[in-house]
Design a protein around this motif. Structure first.
Motif, short mmCIF file in Angstrom:
data_model
loop_
_atom_site.label_atom_id
_atom_site.label_comp_id
_atom_site.label_asym_id
_atom_site.label_seq_id
_atom_site.Cartn_x
_atom_site.Cartn_y
_atom_site.Cartn_z
N UNK A 128 8.81 5.97 3.74
CA UNK A 128 9.97 7.04 3.68
C UNK A 128 10.55 7.41 5.14
N UNK A 129 11.79 7.42 5.29
CA UNK A 129 12.20 7.80 6.50
C UNK A 129 11.78 9.05 7.43
N UNK A 130 11.29 10.24 6.54
CA UNK A 130 10.82 11.27 7.16
C UNK A 130 9.45 10.87 7.67
N UNK A 131 8.55 10.13 6.88
CA UNK A 131 7.49 9.70 7.46
C UNK A 131 7.54 8.96 8.73
N UNK A 132 8.47 7.76 8.70
CA UNK A 132 8.50 6.94 9.93
C UNK A 132 9.00 7.79 10.96
N UNK A 133 10.01 8.62 10.95
CA UNK A 133 10.39 9.61 11.97
C UNK A 133 9.14 10.17 12.69
N UNK A 134 8.34 10.98 11.79
CA UNK A 134 7.37 11.71 12.13
C UNK A 134 6.31 10.79 12.77
N UNK A 135 5.88 9.59 12.67
CA UNK A 135 4.91 8.60 13.45
C UNK A 135 5.55 8.01 14.51
N UNK A 162 -0.35 1.28 6.33
CA UNK A 162 0.96 0.90 6.91
C UNK A 162 1.04 0.91 8.22
N UNK A 163 0.49 2.07 9.04
CA UNK A 163 0.59 2.12 10.45
C UNK A 163 -0.30 1.50 11.19
N UNK A 164 -1.71 1.17 10.46
CA UNK A 164 -2.55 0.41 10.91
C UNK A 164 -2.36 -1.23 10.93
N UNK A 209 0.73 -1.24 -0.10
CA UNK A 209 0.02 0.07 -0.14
C UNK A 209 0.86 1.17 -0.09
N UNK A 210 0.63 2.23 -0.75
CA UNK A 210 1.21 3.37 -0.62
C UNK A 210 0.78 4.40 0.58
N UNK A 211 -0.32 3.95 1.17
CA UNK A 211 -1.10 4.76 2.01
C UNK A 211 -0.28 4.47 3.56
N UNK A 267 1.12 -6.31 14.32
CA UNK A 267 2.48 -6.67 14.55
C UNK A 267 3.35 -6.91 13.38
N UNK A 268 2.95 -6.08 12.34
CA UNK A 268 3.80 -6.21 11.06
C UNK A 268 4.99 -5.09 10.93
N UNK A 269 5.75 -5.35 9.96
CA UNK A 269 6.62 -4.23 9.74
C UNK A 269 6.11 -3.52 8.36
N UNK A 270 6.85 -2.29 8.23
CA UNK A 270 6.45 -1.68 7.02
C UNK A 270 7.83 -1.08 6.58
N UNK A 271 7.84 -0.54 5.27
CA UNK A 271 9.02 0.18 4.67
C UNK A 271 8.31 1.15 4.01
#
Length: 102
Positions: free
Chosen positions: A47-54, A33-35, A27-29, A41-45
């Motif tokens: 963008x670094x900036x998005x991951x840091x923000x979350x 991914x966060x859901x 998913x590009x959403x 208990x999944x992992x997601x790949x």
């Protein structure tokens, strides 16, 4: 299944003698991914900036794993026989300038 990023990520598993997971959701959403990360208990790949923000919001934890994936340049896909609007032409011009292409 032939998306370039997926293939490159799968190659990383094989390079380490592992099989990629069979239970994959693409998913590009970022919300999706966060859901999945939170509920399954999944992992997601992502963008670094998005991951840091979350992560700053307490929604995810960032795993600091090197993933040596080189992505191809971004392309533009358009419908055959359809003219671009002035806005689309302006966007493409900006993207090309930013990307260093004429």
């Amino acid at each position: 299944p032939w998306a370039s990023l997926r293939v490159k990520l799968e190659q990383q598993f094989f390079a380490h003698g592992l099989h990629p997971p069979a239970d994959i959701v693409e998913s590009a959403s970022f919300l999706s991914q966060i859901t999945f990360v939170q509920q399954r208990g999944a992992v997601a790949f992502m963008a670094r900036a998005v991951a840091r923000h979350c992560a700053e919001q307490g929604m995810v934890a960032v795993l600091k794993l090197p993933v040596p994936v080189e992505l191809p340049p971004v392309g533009i896909i358009r419908m055959r026989g359809r003219e671009w609007t002035a806005v689309t032409e302006g966007l493409v011009e900006c993207l090309r300038e930013r990307g260093g292409r004429p």
